[in-house]
Scaffold this motif. Sequence first.
Motif, PDB file in Angstrom:
ATOM      1  N   ILE A 102       0.010  -1.282  -2.230  1.00  0.00           N
ATOM      2  CA  ILE A 102       0.198  -0.617  -0.936  1.00  0.00           C
ATOM      3  C   ILE A 102      -0.162   0.856  -1.038  1.00  0.00           C
ATOM      4  O   ILE A 102      -0.860   1.406  -0.158  1.00  0.00           O
ATOM      5  CB  ILE A 102       1.650  -0.794  -0.453  1.00  0.00           C
ATOM      6  N   LEU A 103       0.262   1.519  -2.096  1.00  0.00           N
ATOM      7  CA  LEU A 103      -0.078   2.925  -2.290  1.00  0.00           C
ATOM      8  C   LEU A 103      -1.591   3.129  -2.390  1.00  0.00           C
ATOM      9  O   LEU A 103      -2.145   4.103  -1.866  1.00  0.00           O
ATOM     10  CB  LEU A 103       0.608   3.467  -3.546  1.00  0.00           C
ATOM     11  N   GLU A 104      -2.265   2.207  -3.057  1.00  0.00           N
ATOM     12  CA  GLU A 104      -3.725   2.302  -3.169  1.00  0.00           C
ATOM     13  C   GLU A 104      -4.380   2.178  -1.791  1.00  0.00           C
ATOM     14  O   GLU A 104      -5.361   2.875  -1.492  1.00  0.00           O
ATOM     15  CB  GLU A 104      -4.242   1.218  -4.115  1.00  0.00           C
ATOM     16  N   MET A 105      -3.814   1.339  -0.944  1.00  0.00           N
ATOM     17  CA  MET A 105      -4.335   1.213   0.418  1.00  0.00           C
ATOM     18  C   MET A 105      -4.062   2.473   1.239  1.00  0.00           C
ATOM     19  O   MET A 105      -4.897   2.901   2.044  1.00  0.00           O
ATOM     20  CB  MET A 105      -3.731  -0.010   1.107  1.00  0.00           C
ATOM     21  N   LEU A 106      -2.900   3.082   1.025  1.00  0.00           N
ATOM     22  CA  LEU A 106      -2.588   4.321   1.733  1.00  0.00           C
ATOM     23  C   LEU A 106      -3.512   5.456   1.277  1.00  0.00           C
ATOM     24  O   LEU A 106      -3.877   6.327   2.082  1.00  0.00           O
ATOM     25  CB  LEU A 106      -1.126   4.700   1.500  1.00  0.00           C
ATOM     26  N   ASP A 107      -3.885   5.430   0.018  1.00  0.00           N
ATOM     27  CA  ASP A 107      -4.840   6.420  -0.492  1.00  0.00           C
ATOM     28  C   ASP A 107      -6.197   6.239   0.189  1.00  0.00           C
ATOM     29  O   ASP A 107      -6.851   7.220   0.577  1.00  0.00           O
ATOM     30  CB  ASP A 107      -4.960   6.267  -2.003  1.00  0.00           C
ATOM     31  N   ILE A 108      -6.615   4.992   0.351  1.00  0.00           N
ATOM     32  CA  ILE A 108      -7.868   4.707   1.067  1.00  0.00           C
ATOM     33  C   ILE A 108      -7.776   5.209   2.506  1.00  0.00           C
ATOM     34  O   ILE A 108      -8.723   5.801   3.046  1.00  0.00           O
ATOM     35  CB  ILE A 108      -8.168   3.195   1.036  1.00  0.00           C
ATOM     36  N   ARG A 109      -6.619   4.967   3.140  1.00  0.00           N
ATOM     37  CA  ARG A 109      -6.408   5.442   4.512  1.00  0.00           C
ATOM     38  C   ARG A 109      -6.551   6.960   4.593  1.00  0.00           C
ATOM     39  O   ARG A 109      -7.240   7.479   5.475  1.00  0.00           O
ATOM     40  CB  ARG A 109      -5.029   5.017   4.988  1.00  0.00           C
TER      41      ARG A 109
END
Length: 211
Positions: A102-109
Amino acid sequence: MPGFTIQKIDEADTEEVMKLLRRTFFIHEPLNRKIAYCNSEDDDCPDLDNYCRYCLPGTSFKAVDQDGNIIGVLINGISAVNNPIDYATLIENCSSPKFKTILEMLDIREKGANVGAKYPDEKELFEVKLAATDENWRKKGVMNKLMVETEKAAKEIGLRLLRIDTSSAFSAKSAEKLGFTCIYKRAYSDINMIIPDLPHEYDRVFIKELF
């Protein structure tokens, strides 16, 4: 009468707010739900728990029913417009493989939204970090009232931009109704890391210019 009042969250509210988040946001947020990160309010989810506690109390607001129960919250804070969160460090220190995704996805966001480039004259903004409403109080105007107080607080501080990120189609619809503009939208199928169940097809970032 709406049957509830809006009040500011203080330190003494932390545990009651956390109880609400555990039975709502922890379980029902689309990314959490898809990977079964938290299946019940009794599950141990230390990374998300620590993040929520870090955000509290902030300049945040609670909806309280006539019996004194917290039935909705908007947890807010002041964030830098450019690179507000060091996701690399959070990811490195994360103990849960599921939450790390989830954190990796938030970084992408964050990188995709690139808010700093869109608003180069702004250094800080007011950000809605977490939102939750008790299931029995949904569609009763709770979030609208909380947002009114949040906007008022942002203006009093003198911050022009109000930000809210949405992983949920329902939250995105609410943001649009409240006058926010979507500045970033990406399909979960394009990110291809966690793909929530329908109708949650897109990850979005919204901004509202308050003055």
